[in-house]
Design a protein around this motif. Structure first.
Motif, PDB file in Angstrom:
ATOM      1  N   PRO A 139       0.897  -1.341   0.050  1.00 34.16           N
ATOM      2  CA  PRO A 139      -0.161   0.248  -0.036  1.00 34.16           C
ATOM      3  C   PRO A 139       0.748   1.185  -0.011  1.00 34.16           C
ATOM      4  O   PRO A 139       2.032   1.268   0.698  1.00 34.16           O
ATOM      5  CB  PRO A 139      -0.830  -0.056   1.270  1.00 34.16           C
ATOM      6  N   GLU A 140       0.395   2.135  -0.665  1.00 36.06           N
ATOM      7  CA  GLU A 140       1.056   3.368  -0.678  1.00 36.06           C
ATOM      8  C   GLU A 140       1.159   4.134   0.864  1.00 36.06           C
ATOM      9  O   GLU A 140       0.314   4.028   1.693  1.00 36.06           O
ATOM     10  CB  GLU A 140       0.250   4.622  -1.702  1.00 36.06           C
ATOM     11  N   GLY A 141       2.219   4.527   1.161  1.00 33.67           N
ATOM     12  CA  GLY A 141       2.503   5.096   2.458  1.00 33.67           C
ATOM     13  C   GLY A 141       3.100   4.001   3.480  1.00 33.67           C
ATOM     14  O   GLY A 141       3.628   4.450   4.352  1.00 33.67           O
ATOM     15  N   SER A 142       3.338   2.744   2.759  1.00 34.56           N
ATOM     16  CA  SER A 142       3.962   1.797   3.872  1.00 34.56           C
ATOM     17  C   SER A 142       5.576   1.978   3.691  1.00 34.56           C
ATOM     18  O   SER A 142       5.859   2.343   2.775  1.00 34.56           O
ATOM     19  CB  SER A 142       3.500   0.557   3.468  1.00 34.56           C
ATOM     20  N   HIS A 143       6.128   1.541   4.533  1.00 30.94           N
ATOM     21  CA  HIS A 143       7.739   1.548   4.621  1.00 30.94           C
ATOM     22  C   HIS A 143       8.413   0.525   5.092  1.00 30.94           C
ATOM     23  O   HIS A 143       7.567  -0.519   5.790  1.00 30.94           O
ATOM     24  CB  HIS A 143       8.181   2.585   5.731  1.00 30.94           C
ATOM     25  N   TYR A 144       9.365  -0.028   4.495  1.00 33.02           N
ATOM     26  CA  TYR A 144      10.277  -1.068   4.849  1.00 33.02           C
ATOM     27  C   TYR A 144      11.008  -0.726   6.084  1.00 33.02           C
ATOM     28  O   TYR A 144      11.842   0.178   5.782  1.00 33.02           O
ATOM     29  CB  TYR A 144      11.267  -1.680   3.714  1.00 33.02           C
ATOM     30  N   GLU A 145      10.688  -1.417   7.255  1.00 31.98           N
ATOM     31  CA  GLU A 145      11.451  -0.949   8.533  1.00 31.98           C
ATOM     32  C   GLU A 145      12.562  -1.888   8.793  1.00 31.98           C
ATOM     33  O   GLU A 145      12.457  -3.089   8.728  1.00 31.98           O
ATOM     34  CB  GLU A 145      10.425  -1.008   9.785  1.00 31.98           C
ATOM     35  N   VAL A 146      13.722  -1.168   9.040  1.00 28.76           N
ATOM     36  CA  VAL A 146      15.108  -1.956   9.178  1.00 28.76           C
ATOM     37  C   VAL A 146      15.318  -1.451  10.553  1.00 28.76           C
ATOM     38  O   VAL A 146      15.868  -0.324  10.574  1.00 28.76           O
ATOM     39  CB  VAL A 146      16.018  -1.816   8.238  1.00 28.76           C
ATOM     40  N   TYR A 147      15.397  -2.768  11.446  1.00 26.69           N
ATOM     41  CA  TYR A 147      16.029  -2.374  12.812  1.00 26.69           C
ATOM     42  C   TYR A 147      17.387  -2.963  13.066  1.00 26.69           C
ATOM     43  O   TYR A 147      17.631  -4.023  12.608  1.00 26.69           O
ATOM     44  CB  TYR A 147      14.942  -3.098  13.836  1.00 26.69           C
ATOM     45  N   PHE A 148      18.134  -2.334  13.481  1.00 26.18           N
ATOM     46  CA  PHE A 148      19.786  -2.482  13.647  1.00 26.18           C
ATOM     47  C   PHE A 148      20.168  -2.131  14.956  1.00 26.18           C
ATOM     48  O   PHE A 148      19.695  -1.042  15.659  1.00 26.18           O
ATOM     49  CB  PHE A 148      20.386  -2.117  12.564  1.00 26.18           C
ATOM     50  N   ASN A 149      21.430  -2.504  15.412  1.00 26.70           N
ATOM     51  CA  ASN A 149      22.301  -2.049  16.612  1.00 26.70           C
ATOM     52  C   ASN A 149      23.447  -1.846  15.856  1.00 26.70           C
ATOM     53  O   ASN A 149      23.730  -2.697  14.876  1.00 26.70           O
ATOM     54  CB  ASN A 149      21.844  -2.867  17.890  1.00 26.70           C
ATOM     55  N   LEU A 150      24.296  -1.219  16.813  1.00 24.88           N
ATOM     56  CA  LEU A 150      25.615  -0.839  16.576  1.00 24.88           C
ATOM     57  C   LEU A 150      26.602  -1.306  17.691  1.00 24.88           C
ATOM     58  O   LEU A 150      26.157  -1.030  18.900  1.00 24.88           O
ATOM     59  CB  LEU A 150      25.912   0.571  16.220  1.00 24.88           C
ATOM     60  N   ARG A 151      27.697  -1.967  17.401  1.00 23.02           N
ATOM     61  CA  ARG A 151      28.560  -2.249  18.657  1.00 23.02           C
ATOM     62  C   ARG A 151      30.144  -1.840  18.013  1.00 23.02           C
ATOM     63  O   ARG A 151      30.433  -2.423  17.045  1.00 23.02           O
ATOM     64  CB  ARG A 151      28.351  -3.747  19.001  1.00 23.02           C
ATOM     65  N   ARG A 152      30.711  -1.101  19.012  1.00 23.04           N
ATOM     66  CA  ARG A 152      32.096  -0.725  18.607  1.00 23.04           C
ATOM     67  C   ARG A 152      33.062  -1.759  18.788  1.00 23.04           C
ATOM     68  O   ARG A 152      33.052  -2.647  19.537  1.00 23.04           O
ATOM     69  CB  ARG A 152      32.519   0.518  19.589  1.00 23.04           C
ATOM     70  N   GLU A 153      33.792  -2.144  17.743  1.00 20.15           N
ATOM     71  CA  GLU A 153      34.827  -3.140  17.972  1.00 20.15           C
ATOM     72  C   GLU A 153      36.252  -2.720  18.137  1.00 20.15           C
ATOM     73  O   GLU A 153      37.087  -3.404  18.571  1.00 20.15           O
ATOM     74  CB  GLU A 153      34.881  -4.075  16.758  1.00 20.15           C
ATOM     75  N   SER A 154      36.326  -1.421  17.356  1.00 14.97           N
ATOM     76  CA  SER A 154      37.926  -0.888  17.573  1.00 14.97           C
ATOM     77  C   SER A 154      37.655   0.695  17.151  1.00 14.97           C
ATOM     78  O   SER A 154      36.648   1.144  16.884  1.00 14.97           O
ATOM     79  CB  SER A 154      38.789  -1.536  16.613  1.00 14.97           C
ATOM     80  N   ALA A 155      38.703   1.495  17.131  1.00 11.05           N
ATOM     81  CA  ALA A 155      38.646   2.919  16.646  1.00 11.05           C
ATOM     82  C   ALA A 155      38.145   3.012  15.263  1.00 11.05           C
ATOM     83  O   ALA A 155      37.926   4.100  14.904  1.00 11.05           O
ATOM     84  CB  ALA A 155      39.890   3.450  17.167  1.00 11.05           C
ATOM     85  N   ARG A 156      38.275   1.931  14.630  1.00 13.49           N
ATOM     86  CA  ARG A 156      37.861   2.103  13.141  1.00 13.49           C
ATOM     87  C   ARG A 156      37.128   1.065  12.682  1.00 13.49           C
ATOM     88  O   ARG A 156      36.740   0.980  11.349  1.00 13.49           O
ATOM     89  CB  ARG A 156      39.336   2.054  12.390  1.00 13.49           C
ATOM     90  N   SER A 157      36.323   0.338  13.521  1.00 11.34           N
ATOM     91  CA  SER A 157      35.335  -0.634  13.219  1.00 11.34           C
ATOM     92  C   SER A 157      34.233  -0.691  14.188  1.00 11.34           C
ATOM     93  O   SER A 157      34.311  -0.490  15.277  1.00 11.34           O
ATOM     94  CB  SER A 157      35.922  -1.960  12.876  1.00 11.34           C
ATOM     95  N   LEU A 158      32.797  -1.043  13.588  1.00 14.15           N
ATOM     96  CA  LEU A 158      31.747  -1.206  14.060  1.00 14.15           C
ATOM     97  C   LEU A 158      30.865  -2.595  13.632  1.00 14.15           C
ATOM     98  O   LEU A 158      31.250  -2.838  12.473  1.00 14.15           O
ATOM     99  CB  LEU A 158      30.685  -0.187  14.024  1.00 14.15           C
TER     100      LEU A 158
END
Length: 207
Positions: A139-158
């Protein structure tokens, strides 16, 4: 768990499906290669002066991106739908393969690769949400919802863990759209930078 149940559940874990690179259900084979863990490098303006030329995002996807779970208090009936639909998630919960979610999931790698340029919404929990616009057949107005989390692994990576991704069913009473305030959002690149620095991420205040 009896012997029959053990045999039925053998090899049905999400990691096992990913290792095979496919999901076989209803006589059809569905490739899972696009949902295997991958790495993506992005360059964020301003970080170079701190000696960081690029940031690596290690992206992984949950089984929830291609499956649905039982309703509260009601178990899924695999005798009726077929035991080949069975998929066991990381918590040991039995879920069912969903062709609609699978079809939508094809675009997840490109969505996550563009995370730095996307708007990310506060959910009120420990994860984040980004939305993709109109999808053919929905339907018009619907959205694909993408849920995510982030975790730091180093000063240059997540590490980016995509927890779930779907379009809500407007006809289902438990699938009412979340009441998200549009001003409560943050640009993806800023979210990434703050996570790398270990800085607190606060909801923006409406003025």
């Amino acid at each position: 768990m009896n012997y029959f149940m053990g045999q039925m559940m053998k090899g049905k874990g999400w990691k096992e499906h990913l290792a095979r690179g496919r999901f076989d259900v209803g006589g059809a084979t569905w490739s899972l290669l696009h949902l295997r863990s991958s790495s993506h490098q992005i360059v964020i303006p301003g970080l170079a002066v701190q000696g960081v030329q690029a940031v690596t995002l290690a992206i992984e996807y949950s089984s929830h991106c291609v499956s649905y779970g039982p309703k509260q208090g009601v178990e899924l009936d695999f005798d009726e739908m077929g035991h080949d639909h069975l998929l066991i998630d990381h918590r040991g919960v039995c879920r069912a393969f969903c062709p609609r979610r699978y079809t939508l999931s094809i675009q997840l790698p490109s969505i996550m690769a563009s995370l730095a340029d996307r708007q990310c919404l506060f959910t009120g929990h420990s994860n984040w949400l980004t939305l993709e616009g109109y999808q053919l057949g929905y339907p018009e107005g619907s959205h694909y919802e993408v849920y995510f989390n982030l975790r730091r692994e180093s000063a240059r990576s997540l590490r980016v863990h995509v927890e779930s991704a779907y379009i809500r069913d407007p006809d289902h009473p438990s699938s009412r759209p979340m009441r998200l305030k549009r001003h409560e959002k943050i640009k993806g690149w800023l979210l990434i930078v703050k996570k790398l620095r270990g800085e607190p991420i606060r909801r923006p205040v409406r003025r």
